[in-house]
Design an enzyme around this catalytic site. Structure first.
Site, PDB file in Angstrom:
ATOM      1  CE  LYS A   1       6.322  19.101  12.858  1.00 47.05           C
ATOM      2  NZ  LYS A   1       7.301  19.205  13.945  1.00 47.05           N
TER       3      LYS A   1
ATOM      4  CE  LYS B   1       3.375   9.069  14.300  1.00 52.49           C
ATOM      5  NZ  LYS B   1       4.705   9.567  14.566  1.00 52.49           N
TER       6      LYS B   1
ATOM      7  CE  LYS C   1       3.278  15.865  20.369  1.00 54.46           C
ATOM      8  NZ  LYS C   1       4.389  15.782  21.332  1.00 54.46           N
TER       9      LYS C   1
END
Ligand code: TRP
Length: 338
Positions: A123, A205, A208
């Site tokens: 992140k 993966k 969203k």
């Protein structure tokens, strides 16, 4: 020996807790990998489920949108089958003990162990302009969520495993100093279907936050959209519907179909033996769309009933706070906070 034959069943059930962030959409991956198990767990455990809206602040949010998506995420959680009477379903920020305990646990967590978190590293790379202290301490807030409720089991997707390990470390460290304050939780990673992959790049993966909306199926996507996304799913240049190393796209579709129908991979392979990829993708798309339809309908119903949602949220927060308060006062007493 005690006569237990006719004794009432008073054995306490174990506590299962989990949470999901309210931002973005809930994907098929979230649903199969996590939320579906939340529903099942209600039979076996006393369940506590939370919309982790404080976690969402680690990335810059539009305030109005965050508020809206928090309510929508709560409604969707119920629409997927979390029963707000049987379980405790609440919004994290409505129980202020989460921020209170996080501060204390921050002081029992090492800089080094947070620096090693792979999600923090990922992140930070993604939001290089906003590597805030909250992002760094994210796993401590998550540990708080879990430890406040003396949770025994935490059903999560594969990507949260490391955060669960750190939660155990923090709990054990704290217990080591002050005695048994926290239950040390176990992660529950579902055996199959924990990792649903992107439909566009099946080595990644399903996420969203993927820029390409064809990479994921959202639980609230309508039937046509679901089918279209599966039709476009990236596979391989062979023509065999079998689960095999290197066939990431087909493996993913087999996993999804198996997870949604409850059939084994072998059964699905047999079902589609000799069929083409086109037929298979269409079948997966239709099956997934039909599987998600009830949740979508329920979601729309709940979203139209604001009074119901507000009531459920309030009562969930009150029930959660009742438990959290006990842990919090124990902790304060132990560390000498007035
Ligand atoms: N960090 C989790 C995720 O992104 C969400 C979460 C917050 C959570 N608090 C939790 C999951 C407590 C399990 C338990 O998926």
């Amino acid at each position: 020996m005690e006569n237990t034959q006719n004794a009432p069943v008073t054995e306490k059930k174990k506590i299962s807790l989990s949470g999901i962030q309210p931002t973005g959409v809930m994907t098929l991956g979230n649903y199969i990998g996590a939320v579906r198990n939340w529903v099942k767990f209600q039979q076996e455990y006393d369940c506590i489920y939370m919309i982790a809206n404080l976690h969402a602040l680690t990335v810059r949010q539009d305030p109005a949108a965050l508020k809206k998506s928090t309510i929508a995420a709560y409604a969707l959680m119920l629409a997927c089958g979390v029963d707000p009477e049987r379980s405790i379903a609440f919004v994290q920020s409505q129980v202020p003990y989460h921020t209170e305990l996080t501060w204390i646990l921050n002081c029992y967590t090492q800089f080094g162990e947070m620096s090693r978190m792979t999600q923090f590293k990922d992140k930070s790379a993604k939001h290089a302009d906003n590597i805030n202290v909250g992002l760094f301490s994210y796993p401590v807030l998550m540990a708080t969520d879990i430890l406040l409720y003396q949770s025994d089991v935490v059903p999560v997707g594969d990507d949260q495993k490391q955060h669960l390990e750190v939660t155990r470390d923090i709990a054990e460290r704290f217990n080591g100093i002050y005695g048994n304050v926290f239950t040390v939780p176990e992660a529950y990673i579902p055996p199959s279907g924990a990792r649903i992959m992107s439909l566009v790049d099946p080595t990644k993966k399903m996420s969203k936050s993927d820029e390409n909306p064809n990479a994921f199926v959202a639980v609230l996507d309508d039937k046509d959209t679901v089918i279209r996304k599966f039709k476009r799913a990236v596979t391989d240049s062979e023509a065999e519907i079998v689960y095999r190393e290197g066939k990431d796209g087909i493996n993913n579709l087999l996993t999804i179909y198996s997870a949604v129908t409850g059939k084994t991979i072998a059964e699905v392979e047999a079902e589609f033996a000799g069929k083409g990829y086109g037929d298979f993708k269409l079948a997966v798309g239709e099956t997934v769309a039909d599987h998600l339809r009830p949740a979508r309908e329920k979601f729309n119903e709940y979203m139209a009933d604001k009074a119901f949602l507000e009531n459920a949220m309030r009562s969930g927060a009150e029930r959660a706070a009742y438990i959290a308060r006990k842990t919090m006062s124990k902790v304060n007493k132990k560390v000498g906070i007035i």
